[in-house]
Design an enzyme around this catalytic site. Structure first.
Site, PDB file in Angstrom:
ATOM      1  N   GLU A 249      41.685 103.433 112.031  1.00 27.20           N
ATOM      2  CA  GLU A 249      42.781 103.659 111.081  1.00 27.20           C
ATOM      3  C   GLU A 249      43.612 102.390 111.035  1.00 27.20           C
ATOM      4  OE1 GLU A 249      45.192 107.222 111.250  1.00 27.20           O
ATOM      5  OE2 GLU A 249      43.516 108.381 112.071  1.00 27.20           O
TER       6      GLU A 249
ATOM      7  N   GLU B 289      43.625 110.552 118.074  1.00 24.98           N
ATOM      8  CA  GLU B 289      44.987 110.256 118.567  1.00 24.98           C
ATOM      9  C   GLU B 289      45.445 111.281 119.605  1.00 24.98           C
ATOM     10  OE1 GLU B 289      47.658 109.607 115.230  1.00 24.98           O
ATOM     11  OE2 GLU B 289      46.665 107.717 114.750  1.00 24.98           O
TER      12      GLU B 289
ATOM     13  N   GLU C 152      40.501 112.203 104.784  1.00 27.37           N
ATOM     14  CA  GLU C 152      41.040 113.296 105.600  1.00 27.37           C
ATOM     15  C   GLU C 152      41.459 114.434 104.682  1.00 27.37           C
ATOM     16  OE1 GLU C 152      44.257 112.189 108.239  1.00 27.37           O
ATOM     17  OE2 GLU C 152      44.481 114.241 108.976  1.00 27.37           O
TER      18      GLU C 152
ATOM     19  N   GLN D 242      43.905 105.433 103.851  1.00 23.87           N
ATOM     20  CA  GLN D 242      42.721 106.225 103.619  1.00 23.87           C
ATOM     21  C   GLN D 242      42.099 105.773 102.306  1.00 23.87           C
ATOM     22  OE1 GLN D 242      43.537 110.419 104.315  1.00 23.87           O
ATOM     23  NE2 GLN D 242      44.432 109.969 106.314  1.00 23.87           N
TER      24      GLN D 242
HETATM   25  O1  AHR Z   1      46.172 108.472 108.235  1.00 22.32           O
HETATM   26  C1  AHR Z   1      47.270 109.338 108.360  1.00 22.32           C
HETATM   27  C2  AHR Z   1      47.452 109.869 109.776  1.00 22.32           C
HETATM   28  O2  AHR Z   1      47.827 108.808 110.607  1.00 22.32           O
HETATM   29  C3  AHR Z   1      46.235 110.446 110.448  1.00 22.32           C
HETATM   30  O3  AHR Z   1      46.041 111.795 110.164  1.00 22.32           O
HETATM   31  C4  AHR Z   1      46.557 110.273 111.896  1.00 22.32           C
HETATM   32  O4  AHR Z   1      45.403 110.136 112.685  1.00 22.32           O
HETATM   33  C5  AHR Z   1      47.456 109.066 111.940  1.00 22.32           C
HETATM   34  O5  AHR Z   1      48.585 109.277 112.696  1.00 22.32           O
END
Ligand code: AHR
Length: 502
Positions: free
Chosen positions: A292, A173, A27, A351
Site C-alpha cells: 500500500e 496491518e 478493496e 487504490q
Molecule cells: O487503503 C486504505 C486503507 O489504508 C486500507 O484499508 C488499510 O489497509 C490502510 O490503512
C-alpha cells in the site's frame, strides 16, 4: 539557473525491473468495487457487470498485479459470503468502513475481472476474525484442481480451472489498533507462521507476505518487524510495508520530499530483515512487498467513514482529487520503489478506482484520469530491463521534516535486448528551475525517442471529469549533443526521457 548532472552508465545495474512493482489494489471500500470496477446496468458494463471503460483504463495504467479484497475490510470478511448464486449471498455489516457489503462481487468475480484486466491476483487473507482453517479453505477453493469440497464448489460455481493464485498476504496491518482482530506482534507472528506452514502443505511453492508495521510512524515500528520475523522468517517470502503521504499543514517542501521518507523506511525494513537473517544464520533473504503506497489526504472529511445508524452500500469515501504536486510525489515514490528493486519485489498503488485512485468513475456516467495516472502509466510502460546505479550530482533543497535533500531525484532503466534506456526524474524544489544534464558518454549511439514533462505554473491544478487533459504530460524540450542530453525542469515537475540505440 542551478545545474545538476545524472551519470548514466548501462554497465552498472543494480537489479532487474520487477513487473510486480506496478501493482495496485482493489478493496471493498467506498466505490472501488461497486460503481468502480463493477456496475451492472452501466451502458459500458459487460455481461459480468464489469465496466469495460475501467478495464481499459486499468490496462492503460499498466497495472500488473492487483491486491484484493482489502485492506481493513479483509479483517472482518467471510470469503464464503461472496461465492455461489449472487441472489442468495448475504448482506453483511462491513465494520472496517461502517458500510453494508452486498457480496455481489466475491472471489470468482474478482478472478474473472483480473483475467480480463490481464493482472496477477494477490489475495489477502482474514487473520483478524478468522484463522488457519478459513485460510486453507480459501486456498483449496482457489488452487486445488478438483475432487474436494471447496474445489468442487468452485467448479460448481463456474470455474473449472483452478485460479493458481501464487501470492498471498497473511492478514492486513495487524499492528493497527483500528484493525478488527488486531494482535500483538507475538500473537500475530505465531498465527501467521501456523497459517503459512499449513498453506504450504497444500502448495509449498506459494509466495507469502507477512504483515510489517502499518506505517513507519507506528510506535512499535521496527520492534514489530523483529518479533514477527522471529516467528515467521522460515515460513514467508515477503514482509509488507505501507506508506501514505500528504501535504500536512501546508508544508509543501516536506511533502515534495516524501520519497526520502520512503527510502529511509525501506532501508530500515531491509536492515531489520537482514538482522534477523544474520542471527539465524539463514541463507534466505526476505523481500519487501510495498503493498500500500500513495498520496492520501487522511485528514479530509471524506476519509472518515459514516457513523451511527447509517450503513450505506458503496458510499463516497476517500475520493481524493489529486493535483500536479501530488502527481510529482507519486512519480517520485515510484522512482524510490524502482531504485530498491533489489529488495522491493512487489508493490501496490493503493487504490485503483475511486478510492485514493488514479481512475475515477461517475456512477452511470463517464471515467476520467487523475493527475497521478500519468507518472504511473508512463513508468509502468517504459521501465524495462534493469535499474541502473544512478549517481546524481545536484544542489539540495531545504525541508522541515527531512533537512536538506537532493533537489533532483531520478531512476534509469536499461533494456539490454532492445538498447532502450529510460530516465525518470523529478525536480523537488517548490521554487527553482533546474538545468539537468544527462551525461550519456557511457551510452554508445543513443537517439532521443521521447521527452515528456508533467508540471504546471499552478501546482494545485487538478484534473476533473470535464477537463482531464490540461494537466497531463506534455512534450519536453530536450537537446541531445556531445554525449549529453540537456533538459530544464521547472519547479515541482516530473519528467521522462527515452533514448534508444540508434
Ligand atoms: O487503503 C486504505 C486503507 O489504508 C486500507 O484499508 C488499510 O489497509 C490502510 O490503512
Amino acid at each position: 539557473m542551478p545545474q545538476a548532472t545524472l551519470n548514466i552508465d548501462p554497465a552498472f545495474s543494480s537489479a532487474p525491473v520487477r513487473p510486480r512493482t506496478f501493482g495496485s489494489f482493489v478493496e471493498h471500500l467506498g466505490r472501488c468495487v461497486y460503481t468502480g470496477i463493477y456496475e451492472p446496468g452501466h451502458p459500458l458494463a459487460d455481461e459480468h457487470g464489469f465496466r469495460s471503460d475501467v478495464l481499459e483504463a486499468t490496462r492503460d495504467l499498466g497495472v500488473t498485479m492487483v491486491r484484493y479484497p482489502g485492506g481493513n475490510f479483509v479483517s472482518g470478511y467471510r470469503w464464503e459470503d461472496g461465492v455461489g448464486p449472487a441472489e442468495q449471498r448475504p448482506r453483511r455489516l462491513d465494520l472496517a468502513w461502517h458500510s453494508t457489503e452486498p457480496n455481489q462481487v466475491g472471489v470468482d468475480e474478482f478472478m474473472a475481472w483480473a483475467k480480463l484486466a490481464g493482472v496477477e491476483p494477490m489475495m489477502a487473507l482474514n487473520l483478524g476474525t478468522r484463522g488457519v482453517q478459513e485460510a486453507l479453505d480459501l486456498l483449496e477453493y482457489c488452487n486445488v484442481p478438483q475432487g474436494t469440497y471447496w474445489s468442487n464448489a468452485r467448479r460448481a460455481n463456474g470455474a473449472e480451472e483452478p485460479y493458481r493464485v501464487k501470492l498471498w498476504c497473511l492478514g492486513n496491518e495487524m499492528d493497527g489498533p483500528w484493525q478488527i482482530g488486531g494482535k500483538t506482534a507475538r500473537e500475530y507472528g505465531r498465527l501467521a507462521s501456523q497459517t503459512a506452514k499449513a498453506m504450504r502443505l497444500i502448495d509449498p511453492n506459494l509466495q507469502l507476505v507477512v504483515c510489517g508495521s502499518s506505517s513507519s510512524a507506528m510506535p512499535t515500528f521496527g520492534k514489530w518487524e523483529k518479533t514477527v520475523l522471529d516467528e515467521t522468517y522460515d515460513d514467508v517470502d515477503f514482509i509488507s510495508a505501507h506508506a501514505y503521504y500528504w501535504e500536512k499543514d501546508g508544508d509543501l517542501e516536506s511533502f515534495l520530499g516524501s520519497a526520502v521518507d520512503m527510502d529511509r523506511f525501506i532501508a530500515a525494513v531491509v536492515a531489520t530483515c537482514d538482522h534477523v537473517r544474520a542471527v539465524r544464520k539463514a541463507d534466505k533473504r526476505l523481500m519487501i512487498s510495498f503493498d500500500e503506497w500513495n498520496v492520501w489526504y487522511q485528514d479530509r472529511a471524506e476519509s472518515r467513514p459514516p457513523t451511527g445508524d447509517d450503513w450505506p452500500v458503496a458510499p463516497v469515501l476517500l475520493e481524493d482529487r489529486y493535483n500536479v504536486a501530488d502527481a510529482v510525489v507519486v512519480g517520485n515514490l515510484l522512482i524510490s520503489l524502482l531504485r530498491h528493486s533489489d529488495r522491493v519485489q512487489a508493490a501496490c498503488l493503493a487504490q485503483l478506482v475511486n478510492v485514493i485512485a488514479p481512475i475515477m468513475t461517475e456512477p452511470g456516467g463517464g471515467l476520467w484520469r487523475q493527475t497521478t495516472f500519468h507518472p504511473f502509466a508512463l513508468t509502468a510502460r517504459h521501465a524495462k530491463g534493469h535499474v541502473l546505479e544512478l549517481p546524481v550530482n545536484c544542489p539540495t533543497t531545504a525541508t522541515t521534516r527531512f533537512g536538506d535533500i537532493p533537489v533532483i531525484d531520478a531512476a534509469a532503466t536499461h533494456d539490454a535486448d532492445t538498447g532502450d534506456l529510460t530516465v525518470f526524474m523529478v525536480n523537488r524544489s517548490a521554487a527553482e528551475m533546474i538545468d539537468l544534464r544527462l551525461d550519456l558518454r557511457a551510452v554508445r549511439r543513443s537517439r532521443l525517442v521521447e521527452a515528456v514533462l508533467l508540471s504546471s505554473p499552478d501546482h494545485t491544478r487538478r484534473a476533473n471529469a470535464d477537463d482531464p487533459a490540461t494537466v497531463s504530460p506534455k512534450p519536453l524540450d530536450a537537446q541531445l549533443s556531445g554525449g549529453a542530453a540537456a533538459v530544464a525542469l521547472p519547479p515541482i515537475s516530473w519528467a521522462m526521457v527515452r533514448l534508444s540505440a540508434s
